[in-house]
Structure formats: C-alpha cells, structure tokens
Design a protein around this motif. Structure first.
Motif, PDB file in Angstrom:
ATOM      1  N   UNK A  38      -5.735 -11.876  -8.121  1.00  0.00           N
ATOM      2  CA  UNK A  38      -4.861 -11.188  -7.163  1.00  0.00           C
ATOM      3  C   UNK A  38      -4.423  -9.830  -7.705  1.00  0.00           C
ATOM      4  N   UNK A  39      -4.176  -9.766  -9.009  1.00  0.00           N
ATOM      5  CA  UNK A  39      -3.819  -8.482  -9.624  1.00  0.00           C
ATOM      6  C   UNK A  39      -4.952  -7.476  -9.520  1.00  0.00           C
ATOM      7  N   UNK A  40      -6.183  -7.926  -9.764  1.00  0.00           N
ATOM      8  CA  UNK A  40      -7.330  -7.026  -9.648  1.00  0.00           C
ATOM      9  C   UNK A  40      -7.560  -6.614  -8.201  1.00  0.00           C
ATOM     10  N   UNK A  41      -7.334  -7.544  -7.267  1.00  0.00           N
ATOM     11  CA  UNK A  41      -7.446  -7.194  -5.847  1.00  0.00           C
ATOM     12  C   UNK A  41      -6.447  -6.097  -5.497  1.00  0.00           C
ATOM     13  N   UNK A  42      -5.220  -6.215  -6.020  1.00  0.00           N
ATOM     14  CA  UNK A  42      -4.217  -5.194  -5.777  1.00  0.00           C
ATOM     15  C   UNK A  42      -4.624  -3.842  -6.341  1.00  0.00           C
ATOM     16  N   UNK A  46      -5.250  -0.458  -4.210  1.00  0.00           N
ATOM     17  CA  UNK A  46      -4.465   0.751  -4.517  1.00  0.00           C
ATOM     18  C   UNK A  46      -5.387   1.956  -4.687  1.00  0.00           C
ATOM     19  N   UNK A  47      -6.479   1.776  -5.428  1.00  0.00           N
ATOM     20  CA  UNK A  47      -7.390   2.881  -5.678  1.00  0.00           C
ATOM     21  C   UNK A  47      -8.156   3.280  -4.421  1.00  0.00           C
ATOM     22  N   UNK A  48      -8.598   2.293  -3.638  1.00  0.00           N
ATOM     23  CA  UNK A  48      -9.329   2.619  -2.418  1.00  0.00           C
ATOM     24  C   UNK A  48      -8.406   3.307  -1.406  1.00  0.00           C
ATOM     25  N   UNK A  49      -7.142   2.857  -1.355  1.00  0.00           N
ATOM     26  CA  UNK A  49      -6.181   3.490  -0.453  1.00  0.00           C
ATOM     27  C   UNK A  49      -5.946   4.947  -0.844  1.00  0.00           C
ATOM     28  N   UNK A  50      -5.772   5.196  -2.155  1.00  0.00           N
ATOM     29  CA  UNK A  50      -5.565   6.567  -2.617  1.00  0.00           C
ATOM     30  C   UNK A  50      -6.753   7.459  -2.312  1.00  0.00           C
ATOM     31  N   UNK A  51      -7.963   6.932  -2.525  1.00  0.00           N
ATOM     32  CA  UNK A  51      -9.171   7.716  -2.245  1.00  0.00           C
ATOM     33  C   UNK A  51      -9.294   8.014  -0.748  1.00  0.00           C
ATOM     34  N   UNK A  52      -9.007   7.018   0.085  1.00  0.00           N
ATOM     35  CA  UNK A  52      -9.122   7.205   1.536  1.00  0.00           C
ATOM     36  C   UNK A  52      -8.126   8.252   2.038  1.00  0.00           C
ATOM     37  N   UNK A  53      -6.883   8.152   1.590  1.00  0.00           N
ATOM     38  CA  UNK A  53      -5.861   9.085   2.065  1.00  0.00           C
ATOM     39  C   UNK A  53      -6.138  10.508   1.602  1.00  0.00           C
ATOM     40  N   UNK A  54      -6.698  10.650   0.381  1.00  0.00           N
ATOM     41  CA  UNK A  54      -7.048  11.990  -0.105  1.00  0.00           C
ATOM     42  C   UNK A  54      -8.225  12.568   0.675  1.00  0.00           C
ATOM     43  N   UNK A  55      -9.158  11.721   1.053  1.00  0.00           N
ATOM     44  CA  UNK A  55     -10.340  12.185   1.780  1.00  0.00           C
ATOM     45  C   UNK A  55     -10.045  12.487   3.246  1.00  0.00           C
ATOM     46  N   UNK A  56      -9.220  11.642   3.874  1.00  0.00           N
ATOM     47  CA  UNK A  56      -9.037  11.735   5.320  1.00  0.00           C
ATOM     48  C   UNK A  56      -7.678  12.281   5.739  1.00  0.00           C
ATOM     49  N   UNK A  57      -6.751  12.389   4.804  1.00  0.00           N
ATOM     50  CA  UNK A  57      -5.443  12.939   5.126  1.00  0.00           C
ATOM     51  C   UNK A  57      -4.631  12.090   6.075  1.00  0.00           C
ATOM     52  N   UNK A  58      -4.849  10.787   6.065  1.00  0.00           N
ATOM     53  CA  UNK A  58      -4.085   9.902   6.939  1.00  0.00           C
ATOM     54  C   UNK A  58      -3.913   8.537   6.277  1.00  0.00           C
ATOM     55  N   UNK A  59      -2.940   7.779   6.782  1.00  0.00           N
ATOM     56  CA  UNK A  59      -2.636   6.472   6.226  1.00  0.00           C
ATOM     57  C   UNK A  59      -3.712   5.458   6.614  1.00  0.00           C
ATOM     58  N   UNK A  67     -10.214  -5.473   6.146  1.00  0.00           N
ATOM     59  CA  UNK A  67     -11.666  -5.396   5.964  1.00  0.00           C
ATOM     60  C   UNK A  67     -12.027  -5.196   4.496  1.00  0.00           C
ATOM     61  N   UNK A  68     -11.294  -4.327   3.813  1.00  0.00           N
ATOM     62  CA  UNK A  68     -11.534  -4.090   2.386  1.00  0.00           C
ATOM     63  C   UNK A  68     -11.278  -5.354   1.572  1.00  0.00           C
ATOM     64  N   UNK A  69     -10.177  -6.036   1.873  1.00  0.00           N
ATOM     65  CA  UNK A  69      -9.855  -7.255   1.141  1.00  0.00           C
ATOM     66  C   UNK A  69     -10.926  -8.322   1.344  1.00  0.00           C
ATOM     67  N   UNK A  70     -11.385  -8.452   2.583  1.00  0.00           N
ATOM     68  CA  UNK A  70     -12.425  -9.433   2.873  1.00  0.00           C
ATOM     69  C   UNK A  70     -13.694  -9.116   2.083  1.00  0.00           C
ATOM     70  N   UNK A  71     -14.058  -7.844   2.016  1.00  0.00           N
ATOM     71  CA  UNK A  71     -15.225  -7.437   1.234  1.00  0.00           C
ATOM     72  C   UNK A  71     -15.032  -7.755  -0.247  1.00  0.00           C
ATOM     73  N   UNK A  72     -13.834  -7.483  -0.775  1.00  0.00           N
ATOM     74  CA  UNK A  72     -13.567  -7.735  -2.189  1.00  0.00           C
ATOM     75  C   UNK A  72     -13.625  -9.222  -2.506  1.00  0.00           C
ATOM     76  N   UNK A  73     -13.064 -10.051  -1.618  1.00  0.00           N
ATOM     77  CA  UNK A  73     -13.056 -11.492  -1.858  1.00  0.00           C
ATOM     78  C   UNK A  73     -14.463 -12.071  -1.755  1.00  0.00           C
ATOM     79  N   UNK A  74     -15.292 -11.493  -0.891  1.00  0.00           N
ATOM     80  CA  UNK A  74     -16.663 -11.991  -0.753  1.00  0.00           C
ATOM     81  C   UNK A  74     -17.569 -11.496  -1.871  1.00  0.00           C
TER      82      UNK A  74
END
Length: 271
Positions: A38-42, A46-59, A67-74
């Motif tokens: 769960x810590x690694x999932x977090x 966190x890193x994917x959220x930061x990258x997305x917001x920097x790239x797209x300028x939105x939350x 969707x990201x969590x489902x991909x990570x768990x699979x």
C-alpha cells in the motif's frame, strides 16, 4: 527558444517517468497485511499525479486515479506470505484502496480477482522434502527444472482475463480453464524433475506428494515459485523493486518456531 527547449525536455522526461511507473514491478515476499505494498502504491500514485499535473496543468480526476490504481494492482504489485489470513487481509486492503476515492453516488465497479498477485507460499527456500524445486539463488530467471523453458503463454493470458472477470458464469469458466492450464504446466515441470530423479524411488514418491499438493484447489504453495506465479515478470529478469519487513527470527529460534523448515533452510543457505 532555450526556455522552450528546456520545457520540452522536462515534458519528455515526465512522460518517460510516467511510462516507467506504469510498468514498474514490485514484490513484497513477506507481505503480511500489505502495508508495504500500500505504501508503494501511494508513492506510485503521488509521482504519477505530479507528472500528470505538470504535463497537463490540471488536477487528476478520481476516475483516472482509479484507473491508475487498477493498473498498478494488476501489473505492478505482488505479495507473498506463508499465512493465508495475512494474504486475505492484504487483498482486502488493496480492494479498499480502489474504492476510497470513488464518488459514493456511483455504483462501485467490479473488484478485481487478486489470487494471482497475492499468493500464499513460503518465500524463504527452494527445497521441499529435500528436493530442489527451483534455483532462485544462482540466477534470477532460471529454475533447476527448466520451468522457464515451458510455454506459459496460455496461463498468462487466462490470468489476465480472470483478473477483471466479474460475471459469475464467465468467472467460473475462466477459473476452470485456468486451473487446467496451471495443472498442465505443473505436470510438465514436475515431470522433468521426476525424470531427473529416476534412480531415487523415495524422492519420486515425495515429488508425487508435492504434485498433489500443488494441484490442490486452495493453491497454498510450499514454495514461492516466481516462474510459475509471475512468469511474465520472471522471464524479464525479476522484479524492479523488492521491499519487505522480514520476520526477524534468531538462528537458534528457527528449530523451535518451525522445525519442519530446518532442513530446507540449511540446504538453501548452506547452513
């Protein structure tokens, strides 16, 4: 112009980071109730959220986070524990992590089947009743009995389909096909081992008992077999990250705590 080029480079590396995080593989071989996974999932979120917001300028939307969590768990998070109850708790915590951000007014999407990402097995040794079932000590992707040379395509494909199966009938059909494919794979693997032990009748009998145990429906394994449980990861050289808080037991305590494992541990570690 120079500032524009720098921004382009930053965006390029943010996309590389996101791609790497999407395919990252993480193993906790003493997973317990799943705190480290769960810590690694977090951290991945966190890193994917930061990258997305920097790239797209939105939350990031809650739907995209799900969707990201489902991909990570699979595809990213793998756990092993010798205690069946711990494995069930780990699965429960992973399921809960999928629904925590979802809008309460919407139906909860079907939860994934985690039986092939969190498994009940002993990750300490390669030996069962004195027989080397594999050799994870010498090489990351080879087994003594050449499981890596067997065709795991059908097993891998069925597991991917089973992960997201929700309809009870479809799930039951997939489960049956998957067990048949796994049993065939285990039969071929242990058949090679049996041929290697052709002059040792006692070892062959032990191997036959192991075969029955591995083929049992509960899928509680005496040894964690990465080439069987996660062939798609093992054939690429293993996990990117192995993280755990191991159960610390002094050498002198092992015979009292688990006398049945003393021989296997001695063979595996040479003492």
């Amino acid at each position: 112009m120079e500032q524009h080029q720098r921004a382009g480079q930053v965006h390029k590396w943010l996309r590389v980071l996101d791609d790497r995080l999407m395919s990252l593989t993480i193993l906790d071989p003493a997973v317990g109730s799943g705190a480290f996974l769960l810590g690694m999932l977090g951290e991945v979120m966190r890193l994917r959220t930061g990258a997305y917001e920097a790239l797209h300028g939105q939350t990031v939307s809650d739907l995209l986070v799900h969707e990201w969590k489902l991909n990570a768990i699979e595809r990213s998070l793998f756990g092993v524990d010798i205690e069946p109850t711990a494995v069930e708790l780990c699965r429960l915590r992973l399921w809960l992590s999928l629904v925590v951000e979802l809008d309460a007014s919407r139906p909860v999407p079907p939860l994934p089947n985690l039986e092939y990402r969190t498994v009940c097995a002993d990750s300490l040794v390669d030996f069962v009743e004195g027989i080397a079932i594999q050799d994870t000590r010498q090489s990351t992707n080879q087994t003594v009995n050449y499981l890596g040379d067997l065709d795991v395509t059908e097993v891998t494909k069925l597991r991917e389909a089973y992960f997201g199966a929700a309809d009870p009938h479809d799930k039951a059909v997939l489960r049956g096909r998957l067990l048949d494919a796994e049993n065939a794979l285990l039969d071929n693997w242990l058949g090679i081992a049996r041929a290697e032990l052709k002059k040792n009748a006692a070892a062959q009998r032990r191997l036959d008992r192991l075969k029955d145990q591995l083929r049992s429906p509960d899928r509680v394994y005496p040894v964690f077999m990465p080439g069987f449980s996660a062939p798609e990861v093992w054939q690429q050289g293993g996990w990117d990250i192995v993280i755990m808080n191991p159960p610390y037991v002094g050498r002198k305590e092992i015979p009292q705590r688990n006398p049945a494992s003393v021989d296997a541990i001695t063979r595996h570690y040479g003492g």
